[in-house]
Scaffold this motif. Structure first.
Motif, PDB file in Angstrom:
ATOM      1  N   GLN A 173       0.788  -1.231  -0.040  1.00  0.00           N
ATOM      2  CA  GLN A 173       0.045  -0.006  -0.014  1.00  0.00           C
ATOM      3  C   GLN A 173       0.874   1.375   0.161  1.00  0.00           C
ATOM      4  OE1 GLN A 173      -2.638  -0.511   3.378  1.00  0.00           O
ATOM      5  NE2 GLN A 173      -3.215  -2.509   2.609  1.00  0.00           N
ATOM      6  N   ASN A 174       2.252   1.083  -0.117  1.00  0.00           N
ATOM      7  CA  ASN A 174       3.010   2.410  -0.132  1.00  0.00           C
ATOM      8  C   ASN A 174       2.997   3.256   0.979  1.00  0.00           C
ATOM      9  OD1 ASN A 174       4.424   1.762  -2.576  1.00  0.00           O
ATOM     10  ND2 ASN A 174       2.760   2.379  -3.877  1.00  0.00           N
ATOM     11  N   TRP A 175       2.767   2.586   2.273  1.00  0.00           N
ATOM     12  CA  TRP A 175       2.679   3.436   3.389  1.00  0.00           C
ATOM     13  C   TRP A 175       4.177   4.074   3.790  1.00  0.00           C
ATOM     14  CZ3 TRP A 175      -0.320   2.542   8.497  1.00  0.00           C
ATOM     15  CH2 TRP A 175      -1.765   2.505   7.976  1.00  0.00           C
ATOM     16  N   MET A 176       5.083   3.369   3.595  1.00  0.00           N
ATOM     17  CA  MET A 176       6.588   3.441   4.200  1.00  0.00           C
ATOM     18  C   MET A 176       7.375   2.422   3.454  1.00  0.00           C
ATOM     19  SD  MET A 176       6.081   3.108   8.258  1.00  0.00           S
ATOM     20  CE  MET A 176       7.569   2.768   8.937  1.00  0.00           C
ATOM     21  N   ILE A 177       8.746   2.718   3.394  1.00  0.00           N
ATOM     22  CA  ILE A 177       9.684   1.844   2.873  1.00  0.00           C
ATOM     23  C   ILE A 177      10.900   2.117   3.498  1.00  0.00           C
ATOM     24  CG2 ILE A 177      10.893   1.149   0.740  1.00  0.00           C
ATOM     25  CD1 ILE A 177       8.675   2.244  -1.024  1.00  0.00           C
ATOM     26  N   VAL A 178      11.532   0.944   4.125  1.00  0.00           N
ATOM     27  CA  VAL A 178      13.024   1.414   4.742  1.00  0.00           C
ATOM     28  C   VAL A 178      14.060   1.506   3.617  1.00  0.00           C
ATOM     29  CG1 VAL A 178      14.716   0.126   6.168  1.00  0.00           C
ATOM     30  CG2 VAL A 178      12.181   0.036   6.708  1.00  0.00           C
ATOM     31  N   GLY A 189      -1.626   5.009   0.655  1.00  0.00           N
ATOM     32  CA  GLY A 189      -2.459   4.660   1.913  1.00  0.00           C
ATOM     33  C   GLY A 189      -3.196   3.414   1.488  1.00  0.00           C
ATOM     34  N   THR A 190      -4.156   2.941   2.400  1.00  0.00           N
ATOM     35  CA  THR A 190      -4.860   1.642   2.062  1.00  0.00           C
ATOM     36  C   THR A 190      -5.662   1.813   1.021  1.00  0.00           C
ATOM     37  OG1 THR A 190      -4.824   1.416   4.546  1.00  0.00           O
ATOM     38  CG2 THR A 190      -6.422   0.099   3.176  1.00  0.00           C
ATOM     39  N   HIS A 191      -6.288   3.197   0.880  1.00  0.00           N
ATOM     40  CA  HIS A 191      -7.097   3.315  -0.545  1.00  0.00           C
ATOM     41  C   HIS A 191      -6.635   4.118  -1.581  1.00  0.00           C
ATOM     42  CE1 HIS A 191     -10.500   0.618   0.811  1.00  0.00           C
ATOM     43  NE2 HIS A 191     -11.029   1.039  -0.244  1.00  0.00           N
ATOM     44  N   HIS A 193      -3.079   3.873  -2.917  1.00  0.00           N
ATOM     45  CA  HIS A 193      -1.894   3.192  -3.328  1.00  0.00           C
ATOM     46  C   HIS A 193      -0.860   3.881  -4.041  1.00  0.00           C
ATOM     47  CE1 HIS A 193      -3.961  -0.834  -2.479  1.00  0.00           C
ATOM     48  NE2 HIS A 193      -4.110  -0.038  -1.670  1.00  0.00           N
ATOM     49  N   HIS A 194      -1.346   4.827  -4.932  1.00  0.00           N
ATOM     50  CA  HIS A 194      -0.737   5.599  -5.963  1.00  0.00           C
ATOM     51  C   HIS A 194      -0.625   7.078  -5.718  1.00  0.00           C
ATOM     52  CE1 HIS A 194      -1.007   2.101  -8.516  1.00  0.00           C
ATOM     53  NE2 HIS A 194      -2.472   2.087  -8.530  1.00  0.00           N
ATOM     54  N   GLY A 195      -0.671   7.285  -4.475  1.00  0.00           N
ATOM     55  CA  GLY A 195      -0.521   8.767  -3.964  1.00  0.00           C
ATOM     56  C   GLY A 195      -1.616   9.411  -3.272  1.00  0.00           C
ATOM     57  N   ALA A 196      -1.426  10.002  -2.261  1.00  0.00           N
ATOM     58  CA  ALA A 196      -2.298  10.990  -1.398  1.00  0.00           C
ATOM     59  C   ALA A 196      -2.709  12.018  -2.500  1.00  0.00           C
ATOM     60  CB  ALA A 196      -2.095  11.416  -0.147  1.00  0.00           C
ATOM     61  N   ASP A 197      -1.856  12.434  -3.043  1.00  0.00           N
ATOM     62  CA  ASP A 197      -2.042  13.667  -4.039  1.00  0.00           C
ATOM     63  C   ASP A 197      -3.347  13.425  -5.021  1.00  0.00           C
ATOM     64  OD1 ASP A 197      -0.386  12.269  -5.297  1.00  0.00           O
ATOM     65  OD2 ASP A 197       0.912  13.793  -6.154  1.00  0.00           O
ATOM     66  N   GLY A 227      -8.279   7.537  11.760  1.00  0.00           N
ATOM     67  CA  GLY A 227      -7.442   6.273  11.430  1.00  0.00           C
ATOM     68  C   GLY A 227      -6.784   6.483  10.324  1.00  0.00           C
ATOM     69  N   CYS A 228      -5.994   7.647  10.835  1.00  0.00           N
ATOM     70  CA  CYS A 228      -4.951   8.373   9.612  1.00  0.00           C
ATOM     71  C   CYS A 228      -3.603   7.545   9.230  1.00  0.00           C
ATOM     72  CB  CYS A 228      -4.462   9.560  10.316  1.00  0.00           C
ATOM     73  SG  CYS A 228      -3.191   9.257  11.686  1.00  0.00           S
ATOM     74  N   GLY A 229      -3.301   6.496   9.847  1.00  0.00           N
ATOM     75  CA  GLY A 229      -2.193   5.663   9.345  1.00  0.00           C
ATOM     76  C   GLY A 229      -0.770   6.655   9.759  1.00  0.00           C
ATOM     77  N   VAL A 230       0.013   6.706   8.725  1.00  0.00           N
ATOM     78  CA  VAL A 230       1.277   7.502   9.143  1.00  0.00           C
ATOM     79  C   VAL A 230       0.972   8.970   8.429  1.00  0.00           C
ATOM     80  CG1 VAL A 230       2.956   5.692   9.051  1.00  0.00           C
ATOM     81  CG2 VAL A 230       2.359   6.916   6.815  1.00  0.00           C
ATOM     82  N   ALA A 231      -0.422   9.373   8.292  1.00  0.00           N
ATOM     83  CA  ALA A 231      -0.858  10.727   7.958  1.00  0.00           C
ATOM     84  C   ALA A 231      -0.163  11.252   6.622  1.00  0.00           C
ATOM     85  CB  ALA A 231      -0.171  11.756   9.209  1.00  0.00           C
ATOM     86  N   SER A 232      -0.149  10.478   5.730  1.00  0.00           N
ATOM     87  CA  SER A 232       0.120  10.955   4.207  1.00  0.00           C
ATOM     88  C   SER A 232      -1.030  11.830   3.711  1.00  0.00           C
ATOM     89  CB  SER A 232       0.608   9.765   3.432  1.00  0.00           C
ATOM     90  OG  SER A 232       1.803   9.432   3.789  1.00  0.00           O
TER      91      SER A 232
END
Length: 616
Positions: A173-178, A189-191, A193-197, A227-232
């Motif tokens: 879901q592209n939340w975060m990558i190490v 985000g969960t819904h 995946h291709h970007g919050a913008d 339920g914001c996740g990492v707030a992207s």
């Protein structure tokens, strides 16, 4: 013979008494060591002397100056008092992310009887005085000075939040990558995946807003992301001049709010459980849930009714979840029941497309008045105060508009950014005038300019990002910072005037709080704390200014700043603790009112078992 036996008996009693005292002292030693969680043992917790409970309180309306000085003297001591703490103990490394009022270990230890189905275990449960960790929270090993905004939106140091499970759990879901020493946030985000913008622009398009800009020509400014996740989502809204309160509990995704704040995105730890969220009614133009996994149908729709309380007239609820589009039997059942519920709440579908539905709250009471008399949910009782939030239980009822608001058919707020400096209509609810509002703005504009002059040797344009105003009043301190690339958490004390509604009506964010308790945030999350008469307001409450100093240290990032604007006796008291807290004076100055002084402090970087790296 009788006398000999008597002396022998006395000796035995004396020996027994000494043994009892020794055992008691030993117990105290062990108990203090475990209580304070100190690596230095129980003795270090006592090095700075016994801690007495102080009487603290809030004096918003002013009082006789002589009485005030006497009250402050009883709390903060005399100015010539030379008693100084040697040092505070350091908490164990395992407490580097301690949130005292959201500590699940404390809940387990106290065996609190909480209803897990109602999320009570994620609500605030503060430890009593005797169970507080009266020690300094250490940074994690390898801690680095945080990456500066705006780069921090997209990457943070892994050492600062050494938790990578979300990167693996949400990898699709592209939340975060190490990536090496950093954690990178692609904006997914969960819904989305291709970007919050792209997701944000899609929502604006659904609502037919100009140029696919969700801010709707400045009329949509404040957002609640549940339920914001990492707030992207909230991070990318900032580019549209929209500010979101990103909200999530300290749950199985336990560090999501910590990541949000490390990124420089406004966020707060809370849950939709049994208590009202700490925001006044009619605070947000939009509430958002992207697969937030909340059962909106539970308890007669009480959680949706809480959102209804928080939405402005005509406000939106954007819901991206399988129930909005999936065709399996269970999702269809939930959709039917949820549609029926919001219909009885008089919400209408503003748009529905792909995986998202957007409902809109009515502008007036007309629909409520047209419902059948026994329609559920009912209207709230006339004596219910929708702006009373601190520790107040949610109610499964609809908050109707006042006669004035019903006639206005809207919030009557100016578009952003004009609303920041325009007197809000709700001033009259507090008995405040437009003239008072404008004078307050002028005062704080002047004070903030002075603050920045004092800070100038230490700060550049991107030194400070996350700011907290610990006693925000009408939000004019935050408003005066608009020209700087910062955001402000405006905190309004729960026992003072209910001015938080004014803060939100100006297009700013904030929360209600009691400074006798710990704040709902992770350690090391703010760059600047502003405490205007916060300490002076504490003299009638049964809590300690020492506790507040330790809490401020917990919230403040290493190299962060504190501005204390208060009476001279308070400043003298705080100065006694600077060395013990690893703080240092940056500047001090007289205030513009002649009765208060200003102390600017910087928190030092200090080492524990790990190393601190300031390289960027």
């Amino acid at each position: 013979m009788s006398r000999g036996r008597s002396e022998e008996s006395q000796k035995k009693r004396l020996v027994a008494s000494v043994c009892v005292v020794a055992m008691f002292l030993g117990f105290l030693y062990v108990y203090n060591g475990s209580l304070f969680g100190s690596k230095n043992g129980g003795s270090s917790a006592l090095d700075y002397g016994s801690r007495s409970l102080k009487r603290l309180g809030a004096s918003y309306l002013g009082s006789d100056d002589t009485d005030t000085k006497q009250d402050l003297s009883s709390t903060f001591g005399d100015a010539d008092d030379d008693i100084m703490p040697k040092h505070f103990p350091v908490c164990d490394d395992s407490h580097s992310e301690l949130i005292p009022c959201l500590d699940r270990h404390f809940i387990y230890q106290m065996r609190l009887k909480l209803d897990l189905s109602l999320m009570e275990h994620y609500e605030r449960h503060c430890p009593p005085q005797e169970r507080r960790f009266n020690c300094l929270i250490p940074p994690p090993p390898g801690y680095k000075v945080p990456i500066k905004w705006p780069h921090s939106r997209d990457e943070v140091w892994k050492a600062n939040i050494p938790h990578t499970h979300l990167a693996h759990e949400k990898s699709d879901q592209n939340w975060m990558i190490v990536k090496g020493q950093k954690i990178v946030f692609p904006g997914g985000g969960t819904h989305f995946h291709h970007g919050a913008d792209k997701y944000i622009a899609h929502m604006a398009n659904m609502l037919n807003f100009t140029n696919d800009n969700l801010n709707n020509d400045g009329n949509l400014r404040t957002v609640l992301d549940v339920g914001c996740g990492v707030a992207s989502f909230g991070g990318y809204l900032l580019g549209s001049n929209i500010i979101a309160m990103s909200l999530a509990p300290n749950d199985v995704h336990q560090n999501q709010i910590q990541f949000a704040l490390e990124r420089g995105i406004p966020a707060y730890l809370a849950v939709l459980g049994t208590k009202r969220l700490p925001y006044p009614s009619r605070s947000f133009e939009l509430a958002h849930c992207s697969r937030c996994r909340i059962d909106w149908l539970q308890r007669d729709g009480i959680l949706l009714l809480e959102l209804d309380r928080l939405l402005r007239p005509g406000g939106y609820f954007a819901y991206s979840s399988p129930e909005a589009y999936a065709q399996d039997e269970e999702d269809l059942r939930i959709w039917r029941e949820m549609s029926a519920l919001v219909g009885r709440m008089c919400w209408k579908i503003a748009a529905k497309k792909d995986q998202t539905v957007i409902w809109q709250k009515p502008f007036t009471n007309d629909c409520y008045m047209e419902r059948e008399a026994d329609t559920q949910p009912p209207l709230c009782q006339s004596d219910d105060d929708p702006n009373a939030v601190w520790g107040v239980n949610m109610e499964a009822c609809i908050t109707p508009y006042s006669e004035h608001d019903n006639r206005a058919k809207g919030s009557e707020l100016a578009p952003w950014p004009a609303r920041l400096t325009s007197p809000p209509p709700r001033l009259v609810d507090l008995g405040y005038s437009s003239d008072m509002f404008e004078k307050d703005m002028e005062t704080w504009q002047r004070r903030v300019e002075h603050y920045w002059n004092l800070l100038s040797p230490k700060v550049t344009s991107n030194t400070i990002r996350n700011v907290m105003d610990m006693k925000a009043n009408m939000g004019s301190f935050g408003a005066a910072l608009r020209g700087k690339d910062v955001w402000v958490m405006n905190v309004v004390p729960h026992d003072g005037p209910s001015t938080l509604r004014i803060v939100y009506d100006r297009g700013l964010l904030g929360t209600t709080h009691d400074w006798c308790e710990s704040f709902s945030t992770y350690p090391r999350t703010y760059d600047l704390l502003h405490a205007w008469t916060v300490f002076s307001d504490l003299e009638k409450r049964e809590c300690s200014p020492e506790d507040l100093l330790l809490e401020m240290d917990r919230m403040l990032r290493p190299t962060g700043f504190i501005i204390i604007h208060d009476k001279q006796i308070v400043i003298d008291y705080v100065k006694k603790y600077l060395a013990a807290l690893h703080w240092e004076t940056v500047a001090d100055s007289n205030s513009d009112d002649g009765n208060e002084v200003i102390l600017v402090i910087q928190k030092k970087l200090w080492l524990t078992t790990g190393s601190v790296d300031t390289d960027q």
